[in-house]
Write a protein that holds these residues in place. Structure first.
Motif, PDB file in Angstrom:
ATOM      1  N   THR A 158       0.810  -1.238   0.000  1.00 45.60           N
ATOM      2  CA  THR A 158       0.000   0.000   0.000  1.00 45.60           C
ATOM      3  C   THR A 158       0.834   1.275   0.000  1.00 45.60           C
ATOM      4  O   THR A 158       0.274   2.366  -0.059  1.00 45.60           O
ATOM      5  CB  THR A 158      -0.925   0.028   1.230  1.00 45.60           C
ATOM      6  OG1 THR A 158      -0.116  -0.035   2.418  1.00 45.60           O
ATOM      7  CG2 THR A 158      -1.901  -1.140   1.199  1.00 45.60           C
ATOM      8  N   THR A 159       2.179   1.189   0.088  1.00 49.33           N
ATOM      9  CA  THR A 159       3.017   2.391   0.167  1.00 49.33           C
ATOM     10  C   THR A 159       4.160   2.299  -0.833  1.00 49.33           C
ATOM     11  O   THR A 159       4.550   1.211  -1.270  1.00 49.33           O
ATOM     12  CB  THR A 159       3.596   2.577   1.576  1.00 49.33           C
ATOM     13  OG1 THR A 159       4.489   1.487   1.858  1.00 49.33           O
ATOM     14  CG2 THR A 159       2.496   2.623   2.620  1.00 49.33           C
ATOM     15  N   PHE A 160       4.724   3.446  -1.159  1.00 54.42           N
ATOM     16  CA  PHE A 160       5.885   3.497  -2.052  1.00 54.42           C
ATOM     17  C   PHE A 160       6.498   4.892  -1.981  1.00 54.42           C
ATOM     18  O   PHE A 160       5.866   5.844  -1.498  1.00 54.42           O
ATOM     19  CB  PHE A 160       5.492   3.166  -3.495  1.00 54.42           C
ATOM     20  CG  PHE A 160       4.355   3.997  -4.031  1.00 54.42           C
ATOM     21  CD1 PHE A 160       4.576   5.245  -4.587  1.00 54.42           C
ATOM     22  CD2 PHE A 160       3.044   3.519  -3.969  1.00 54.42           C
ATOM     23  CE1 PHE A 160       3.522   6.007  -5.075  1.00 54.42           C
ATOM     24  CE2 PHE A 160       1.989   4.274  -4.450  1.00 54.42           C
ATOM     25  CZ  PHE A 160       2.225   5.530  -5.010  1.00 54.42           C
ATOM     26  N   THR A 161       7.742   4.995  -2.460  1.00 52.83           N
ATOM     27  CA  THR A 161       8.433   6.275  -2.548  1.00 52.83           C
ATOM     28  C   THR A 161       8.917   6.465  -3.972  1.00 52.83           C
ATOM     29  O   THR A 161       9.565   5.575  -4.535  1.00 52.83           O
ATOM     30  CB  THR A 161       9.626   6.345  -1.584  1.00 52.83           C
ATOM     31  OG1 THR A 161       9.163   6.168  -0.238  1.00 52.83           O
ATOM     32  CG2 THR A 161      10.344   7.686  -1.694  1.00 52.83           C
ATOM     33  N   LEU A 162       8.598   7.617  -4.574  1.00 54.26           N
ATOM     34  CA  LEU A 162       9.042   7.961  -5.919  1.00 54.26           C
ATOM     35  C   LEU A 162      10.312   8.808  -5.816  1.00 54.26           C
ATOM     36  O   LEU A 162      10.388   9.730  -5.006  1.00 54.26           O
ATOM     37  CB  LEU A 162       7.953   8.741  -6.659  1.00 54.26           C
ATOM     38  CG  LEU A 162       6.569   8.072  -6.721  1.00 54.26           C
ATOM     39  CD1 LEU A 162       5.582   8.977  -7.446  1.00 54.26           C
ATOM     40  CD2 LEU A 162       6.660   6.703  -7.408  1.00 54.26           C
TER      41      LEU A 162
END
Length: 813
Positions: A500-504
Motif C-alpha cells: 500500500t506504500t511506495f516512494t518515488l
C-alpha cells in the motif's frame, strides 16, 4: 585436530607470497548489470549485437577484410572534472594516455616481445588508432579536452559525471566521438566503460585521474603505481569495443566469447608467474592479456579473436559503424596545431617573474627568453572579465618593459584574428602592471593557447623575436557560464514499495524550486497531481498488486520543464506465508561468511552466530538472465578450507529440493573470494523468493543442515519476466487485478495484432484447474477469471501466444 594441522601447512605456504596494496578494480560488468535491471530490453539489444558479432567472426578472413578494411581512427574527447589541482591533469598527461592507446592497439608497445611462445601466434595489431578530436560537434576547432571545476570529490558509478543536471559534462555525439570522463570515481575503482548497445547519452569510458596516462612518457604526472602505465584505459576501451574480461566474469564453465583466449577460472592479479593455470583442461591462463586484472606492467597483448570481435562493431550496420570515415578527429601522425615562435634573445638583464591572470598565478626565474607552460591551465568563462597582474625581474638596473597578452579564441594556430589581443599595457613600466582581460561572449568553449610577452622598450607582435625580454605560453580553458536551465528530471525509480506504500525518486535538477508529479493506475486516463520540494515523494493508500504509472517535471523560477518519460512500478501482492527449513553452523568461533554480493545485494555482515536472516535485503533478477555471485569468508585466526552452496527457491514452494534450485556449489577451498555465475530459469515464477547461502567447513552442506563449523545466510530475490512475449508475441501491458483475489480476478493485456491466446491456471502442485482459449484477440482485452471455488493458496497462470509462453503468480485468499 585435522583442521588445525591443515592450518599450519597453509601458514607455511603463505610465507612465500606478499600482500598487494591494491588490486585492479573495474566496474564495467557491475554497471552493465545495473543497466539491465533498470532496462531489461538492453539485454535483448546486446543479444542482437552478439548475433551480428558471431556472424562477422564466422565469415571468412577475406570477407572480414573486405567488410572492415584498413586502420580505423577514433576521435577522442576527454572531459576532465576536478575538485583540486591534482585531479586537473595536464594536457601532457592526457596525451601520454592517447600515445599508450595507439601503441597497445597497434601492437607497437615496447613490451610486446614478452608474449610467451604459446600465445605469440595470436597476438594481434587491432588496426585501431586514437586521436584527440580537432573539431567539436558544431564544427569548431578544439583541443579535444574540456575541463570543469567542481566541488564534488567522488562521483561513483551511476553516470552522474555524464549529466549536466548532476554537475557533470554531457557527452559529445557518441556515434562520432569516444567520450572519456576523467574524475575521481571513489571506492578504489580504477574505471568502467559502457558496452556497445547502451544509451548514447551515457556511452563512453570513465577513469579516475591517477590511472589515466603513463609515467613512462613524462614527469610530474598525477599517477598511482602499479596502474601508472596507461593500461587502465586500454582495458576499459576494450570493454567499449565489446570485449569481456578474460575469465568471462565466471568460473571455468564461463567464457569471454573469444575462442583463442583460454578459459580462466578467475581474474589474475599483480604480476603472476608464467605459466598460470586455473582451469587445467583448457590450457594456461592468458594473464598478459589487456582484459585480465594484472598490473599495468604485466599486460601487453590482445588476441586475433579479440581483434575480430572489436572490428565487427565497425561493419555495415554495426553499433560503432559511425566511426568509419569519421571527420571528428585528425591525422594520427599530425602533431596538431603549431604556433609561431616568439622569444627574447637575452634575459641577462630582465625576464618575466610572475604572471597572474584569473586563477592562474605562476612565478618563475629566467627561462632563456621563452618558456612553454602549456601544461599549466586556467579556466576563464565566456563573457567574464579577469584581473591581470604582470611582474618583471631584473638582474641589476630596472628597465622599462612593454606587456601584451594574446588568446587564440578560434583555435586556428595564430593570434592574428579580431579580439585575440586581450591585454595591452599601453605604456612602458619598470614595475608590476595591472589591468583586466575580457573573454568575448561569441567564442567557443574548450582549451586553447595564451601568449604573454614582455619586451624591453617597445610593444611586441605575437610572432616576434626581439633583443631583450621574454615570452611565456599557457593553456586557457574557455568555459561556459550560462545560467542553469530548467531541465527535465531523469533517473525515475520507485523504492520502498509495499502492498500500500511506495516512494518515488528522481535525479535533482539544480534550477528547480519544486517538482510536479503525476500518478495513475495503469489503464486509467486521468492523472492525480502531487507536489514536492525535494527529489522524492512518499505516498500511502495504494492498492495491492496494482501497476502504477508516473511522471515528473521541474518547476523553475522562470519556466517549467517538459514532463519526463512515463515510469511504472507494481505494488506488492499479499503473500501466503511460506516457511523454510532451518539451517545453521553451530560454531563461528573460527570462520564465518563475511560478505555476499549478488546483483544489487552487497552485504558485509561479520559473524552472526551461525545464521543470518537478511531477507530484508533483496535484488531484482530477470528470467533467462545470468548474474554473478561473490562470497567472501573470514577467519578468526588460522585459515580453514570451506565449501560453499547456494540455493534459490525458483517455484516458491518453501523448499530448495526441486530441480535447478541448487544454483551454485564450490568444493572446499581456502580462497578469500569465491565467485560464480547463477542463471535464472525461463520458467522461474515471478515475484519474491528466497536465496540461501551456506559456507561449511571442509565439506558441502545440504540446504536444511545444521553443521559444526561455518554459517548460513538467507536473502530475498525478486524475479521478473524477461518480456519474451512482449517482444516476440506482440502482447504488452499484462496485469492481474485484484491480486490477491477472493471471487474474481481480471487479466488485462494488449494485443498489437490479431492472434489466438490460451490461458491455463495451475495449482501449487501442478494440477490444471482452469483453461481458456481466445481467438483473434486484438487491442486491449480484459479476461475475468472466476476463482471463488479455488482453495486459498498460490496459483500459476500461463499465457501462451504464437508458441511463446509466460507465467504469472496469483494469490487466492
Amino acid at each position: 585436530m585435522i583442521k588445525k594441522l591443515l592450518m599450519i601447512c597453509l601458514v607455511l605456504s603463505a610465507l612465500s607470497y606478499s600482500t598487494k596494496a591494491q588490486d585492479r578494480n573495474c566496474h564495467t560488468m557491475d554497471v552493465y548489470e545495473q543497466q539491465v535491471q533498470q532496462n531489461p530490453s538492453l539485454q535483448l539489444k546486446m543479444q542482437g549485437i552478439e548475433k551480428r558479432t558471431q556472424q562477422f567472426i564466422n565469415s571468412s578472413e577475406q570477407a572480414r577484410s573486405a567488410a572492415v578494411s584498413g586502420v580505423i581512427t577514433i576521435p577522442v574527447v576527454v572531459h576532465v572534472l576536478y575538485s583540486n589541482s591534482n585531479e586537473n591533469i595536464s594536457s601532457a598527461q592526457i596525451q601520454s594516455q592517447i600515445d599508450v592507446l595507439n601503441e597497445d592497439y597497434r601492437r607497437l608497445n615496447g613490451d610486446a616481445n614478452q608474449v610467451p611462445n604459446e600465445f605469440a601466434s595470436v597476438a594481434s595489431d587491432i588496426e585501431v588508432e586514437f586521436v584527440m578530436a580537432t573539431t567539436d560537434p558544431n564544427g569548431n576547432p578544439t583541443s579535444g579536452i574540456t575541463r570543469k571545476s567542481t566541488s564534488r570529490t567522488s562521483w561513483g558509478t551511476n553516470d552522474d559525471m555524464k549529466k549536466t543536471s548532476q554537475g557533470g559534462v554531457a557527452p559529445w555525439d557518441a556515434s562520432r566521438y569516444l567520450n572519456m570522463w576523467v574524475c575521481n570515481i571513489g571506492g578504489g575503482i580504477l574505471g568502467y566503460a559502457q558496452f556497445p548497445g547502451g544509451s548514447l547519452a551515457t556511452d563512453g569510458v570513465v577513469m579516475s585521474p591517477q590511472y589515466f596516462g603513463s609515467a613512462d612518457k613524462g614527469t610530474g604526472f598525477f599517477l598511482s603505481a602499479p596502474f601508472n602505465k596507461g593500461r587502465t584505459a586500454t582495458h576499459e576501451v576494450g570493454h567499449w569495443l565489446n570485449l569481456r574480461h578474460i575469465w568471462g566474469d565466471g568460473g571455468c564453465n564461463v567464457d569471454d566469447f573469444v575462442t583463442d583466449t583460454p578459459v580462466s577460472g578467475n581474474p589474475n592479479y599483480g604480476c603472476p608467474n608464467y605459466p598460470t593455470n586455473s582451469c587445467s583442461a583448457t590450457g594456461n591462463d592468458m594473464t598478459m592479456n589487456y582484459m585480465d586484472y594484472v598490473d599495468d606492467a604485466c599486460m601487453y597483448m590482445f588476441s586475433a579473436g579479440q581483434k575480430n570481435r572489436m572490428r565487427a562493431l565497425f561493419d555495415t550496420g554495426g553499433f560503432r559503424e559511425g566511426f568509419v570515415n569519421n571527420d571528428g578527429g585528425g591525422d594520427p601522425t599530425d602533431p596538431g596545431i603549431t604556433y609561431c615562435a616568439s622569444q627574447g634573445n637575452s634575459v641577462s638583464d630582465e625576464w618575466i617573474a610572475n604572471v597572474n591572470v584569473g586563477g592562474l598565478n605562476n612565478s618563475t626565474g629566467a627561462n632563456g627568453g621563452y618558456a612553454d607552460f602549456t601544461s599549466t591551465s586556467v579556466d576563464l568563462a565566456i563573457g567574464s572579465s579577469n584581473n591581470v597582474s604582470l611582474s618583471p625581474a631584473f638582474s641589476g638596473t630596472a628597465y622599462n618593459e612593454y606587456w601584451r597578452i594574446w588568446i587564440d579564441f578560434n583555435k586556428d594556430g595564430d593570434f592574428s584574428d579580431a579580439n585575440e589581443l586581450v591585454y595591452d599595457a599601453g605604456s612602458l613600466s619598470s614595475t608590476t602592471v595591472t589591468g583586466s582581460l575580457a573573454i568575448p561572449s561569441n567564442v567557443s568553449s574548450g582549451e586553447t593557447r595564451m601568449r604573454v610577452s614582455m619586451k624591453y622598450n617597445g610593444a611586441s607582435t605575437p610572432c616576434e623575436t626581439f633583443s631583450y625580454g621574454e615570452v611565456e605560453d599557457y593553456t586557457v580553458n574557455i568555459t561556459t557560464s550560462s545560467a542553469p536551465t530548467c531541465e527535465t528530471p531523469e533517473g525515475l525509480n520507485a523504492s520502498n514499495v509495499t502492498e500500500t506504500t511506495f516512494t518515488l525518486n528522481w535525479n535533482s535538477v539544480s534550477a528547480a524550486n519544486e517538482y510536479d508529479i503525476q500518478l495513475r493506475a495503469a489503464g486509467n486516463s486521468t492523472w492525480s497531481d502531487f507536489n514536492s520540494t525535494s527529489n522524492s515523494l512518499a505516498l500511502t493508500g495504494a492498492s495491492e498488486g496494482t501497476t502504477y504509472e508516473w511522471r515528473v517535471r521541474s518547476s523553475c523560477s522562470s519556466s517549467d520543464s517538459d514532463y519526463s518519460s512515463i515510469a511504472s512500478f507494481t505494488t506488492e501482492s499479499a503473500q501466503v506465508e511460506v516457511n523454510y527449513c532451518d539451517s545453521k553452523g553451530n560454531s563461528v568461533a573460527d570462520e564465518w561468511i563475511q560478505r555476499v554480493r549478488f546483483g544489487s545485494i552487497d552485504n558485509t555482515s561479520g559473524a552472526n552466530g551461525g545464521y543470518g536472516d537478511f531477507t530484508s535485503q533483496s535484488t531484482n533478477v530477470v528470467t533467462g538472465g545470468s548474474y554473478n555471485i561473490t562470497i567472501n569468508p573470514a577467519w578468526a585466526g588460522r585459515t580453514y578450507r570451506e565449501a560453499y552452496n547456494v540455493w534459490i527457491d525458483w517455484n516458491q514452494d518453501g523448499d530448495f529440493n526441486d530441480s535447478g534450485e541448487a544454483v551454485y556449489s564450490r568444493s572446499r577451498t581456502t580462497n578469500t573470494a569465491i565467485s560464480g555465475s547463477i542463471s535464472v530459469p525461463n520458467n522461474a515464477l515471478t515475484g519474491a523468493t528466497r536465496m540461501r547461502v551456506t559456507m561449511k567447513y571442509n565439506a558441502n552442506a545440504s540446504s536444511c543442515e545444521a553443521f559444526s563449523y561455518g554459517e548460513v545466510e538467507d536473502y530475498t530475490i525478486n524475479v521478473s519476466s524477461s518480456g519474451r512475449i512482449e517482444n516476440q508475441s506482440k502482447i504488452t501491458d499484462f496485469t492481474i487485478f485484484p491480486n490477491p483475489a477472493v471471487d474474481q480476478t481480471t487479466l488485462r493485456f494488449n494485443s498489437e495484432e490479431a492472434m489466438n491466446v490460451n490461458i491455463n491456471v495451475y495449482d501449487a502442485v501442478g494440477r490444471q484447474v482452469q483453461s481458456i482459449s481466445l481467438e483473434n484477440v486484438i487491442g486491449t482485452h480484459d479476461e475475468t477469471l472466476e476463482v471463488s471455488d479455488l482453495k486459498p493458496g498460490i496459483y500459476h497462470i500461463f499465457v501462451e501466444a504464437n508458441g511463446k509462453r509466460e507465467n504469472y503468480k496469483l494469490v487466492k485468499k
